[in-house]
Design a protein around this motif. Structure first.
Motif, PDB file in Angstrom:
ATOM      1  N   GLU A   1      -3.527   9.372  -5.432  1.00 41.49           N
ATOM      2  CA  GLU A   1      -3.634  10.810  -5.653  1.00 41.49           C
ATOM      3  C   GLU A   1      -5.033  11.240  -5.238  1.00 41.49           C
ATOM      4  O   GLU A   1      -5.947  10.401  -5.128  1.00 41.49           O
ATOM      5  N   ALA A   2      -5.209  12.516  -5.013  1.00 41.18           N
ATOM      6  CA  ALA A   2      -6.446  13.048  -4.427  1.00 41.18           C
ATOM      7  C   ALA A   2      -7.706  12.562  -5.146  1.00 41.18           C
ATOM      8  O   ALA A   2      -8.707  12.257  -4.502  1.00 41.18           O
ATOM      9  N   GLU A   3      -7.678  12.465  -6.456  1.00 39.11           N
ATOM     10  CA  GLU A   3      -8.862  12.090  -7.235  1.00 39.11           C
ATOM     11  C   GLU A   3      -9.269  10.637  -7.037  1.00 39.11           C
ATOM     12  O   GLU A   3     -10.369  10.248  -7.436  1.00 39.11           O
TER      13      GLU A   3
ATOM     14  N   MET B   1       0.839  -1.181   0.000  1.00 37.64           N
ATOM     15  CA  MET B   1       0.000   0.000   0.000  1.00 37.64           C
ATOM     16  C   MET B   1       0.881   1.239   0.000  1.00 37.64           C
ATOM     17  O   MET B   1       1.856   1.316   0.732  1.00 37.64           O
ATOM     18  N   SER B   2       0.506   2.192  -0.790  1.00 38.63           N
ATOM     19  CA  SER B   2       1.294   3.414  -0.926  1.00 38.63           C
ATOM     20  C   SER B   2       1.155   4.313   0.291  1.00 38.63           C
ATOM     21  O   SER B   2       0.134   4.327   0.965  1.00 38.63           O
ATOM     22  N   TYR B   3       2.187   5.069   0.533  1.00 42.45           N
ATOM     23  CA  TYR B   3       2.200   6.054   1.598  1.00 42.45           C
ATOM     24  C   TYR B   3       1.330   7.242   1.196  1.00 42.45           C
ATOM     25  O   TYR B   3       1.394   7.723   0.063  1.00 42.45           O
ATOM     26  N   VAL B   4       0.497   7.715   2.118  1.00 39.70           N
ATOM     27  CA  VAL B   4      -0.310   8.916   1.896  1.00 39.70           C
ATOM     28  C   VAL B   4       0.309  10.008   2.760  1.00 39.70           C
ATOM     29  O   VAL B   4       0.321   9.912   3.992  1.00 39.70           O
ATOM     30  N   SER B   5       0.827  11.030   2.124  1.00 40.11           N
ATOM     31  CA  SER B   5       1.507  12.108   2.840  1.00 40.11           C
ATOM     32  C   SER B   5       0.541  12.854   3.752  1.00 40.11           C
ATOM     33  O   SER B   5      -0.680  12.830   3.560  1.00 40.11           O
ATOM     34  N   VAL B   6       1.091  13.539   4.723  1.00 41.29           N
ATOM     35  CA  VAL B   6       0.284  14.320   5.662  1.00 41.29           C
ATOM     36  C   VAL B   6      -0.536  15.384   4.923  1.00 41.29           C
ATOM     37  O   VAL B   6      -1.740  15.517   5.174  1.00 41.29           O
ATOM     38  N   PRO B   7       0.055  16.158   4.003  1.00 39.79           N
ATOM     39  CA  PRO B   7      -0.762  17.153   3.287  1.00 39.79           C
ATOM     40  C   PRO B   7      -1.900  16.513   2.469  1.00 39.79           C
ATOM     41  O   PRO B   7      -3.013  17.053   2.435  1.00 39.79           O
ATOM     42  N   LEU B   8      -1.641  15.368   1.844  1.00 42.97           N
ATOM     43  CA  LEU B   8      -2.678  14.697   1.067  1.00 42.97           C
ATOM     44  C   LEU B   8      -3.769  14.157   1.993  1.00 42.97           C
ATOM     45  O   LEU B   8      -4.967  14.279   1.716  1.00 42.97           O
ATOM     46  N   ARG B   9      -3.384  13.600   3.116  1.00 40.14           N
ATOM     47  CA  ARG B   9      -4.341  13.104   4.124  1.00 40.14           C
ATOM     48  C   ARG B   9      -5.220  14.266   4.614  1.00 40.14           C
ATOM     49  O   ARG B   9      -6.432  14.135   4.745  1.00 40.14           O
ATOM     50  N   ARG B  10      -4.606  15.406   4.878  1.00 36.25           N
ATOM     51  CA  ARG B  10      -5.339  16.588   5.342  1.00 36.25           C
ATOM     52  C   ARG B  10      -6.334  17.050   4.273  1.00 36.25           C
ATOM     53  O   ARG B  10      -7.487  17.345   4.579  1.00 36.25           O
TER      54      ARG B  10
END
Length: 137
Positions: free
Chosen positions: A49-51, A1-10
């Motif tokens: 990615e966000a989408e 599973m890919s890492y989801v960065s803090v800014p993307l999580r937010r």
């Protein structure tokens, strides 16, 4: 599973207004942290990615797993799940008391597989509605 960065999580959390994008359960009412989930799972070539990300409560995320659709009980056709990035919740579901009623094939397969209307989930929703803590359209 890919890492989801803090800014993307937010971004995903804020965009979802801190509620599950499938059943609309509010994060503030949960003992558990909500999860960033891939709408199209990575094993189906979904990207991080966000989408392609949604905020999901633990119940919805566990029931959904890596599935991307199911057989619609009415049409018997393979149907994709409701996609919160490209579809409006109110076009596919309606809240009636504590029950989430599906309105479309996508709504039916999503409600069925994610088990929106298990008795304990309906009771929790009814209680949250009664104290004004569940989003009612």
């Amino acid at each position: 599973m890919s890492y989801v960065s803090v800014p993307l999580r937010r971004l995903v959390t804020q965009r979802a207004e801190e509620q599950c994008e499938y059943c609309r359960y509010p994060q503030a009412a949960s003992f558990f942290t909500f999860e960033i989930e891939h709408i199209i799972a990575e094993k189906h070539d979904g990207i991080t990615e966000a989408e392609n990300l949604a905020l999901a409560c633990p119940c919805c995320n566990r029931f959904k797993g890596t599935d991307i659709g199911s057989i619609d009980p009415e049409t018997k056709q393979l149907t994709p799940f409701f996609n919160p990035r490209i579809q409006q919740w109110s076009d596919h579901f309606r809240l009636q008391g504590g029950n989430i009623l599906p309105l479309t094939p996508e709504g039916r397969v999503t409600a069925k597989i994610l088990q929106f209307n298990l008795q304990e989930r309906v009771i929790e929703r009814e209680q949250l509605i009664s104290i004004g803590k569940y989003p009612v359209l």
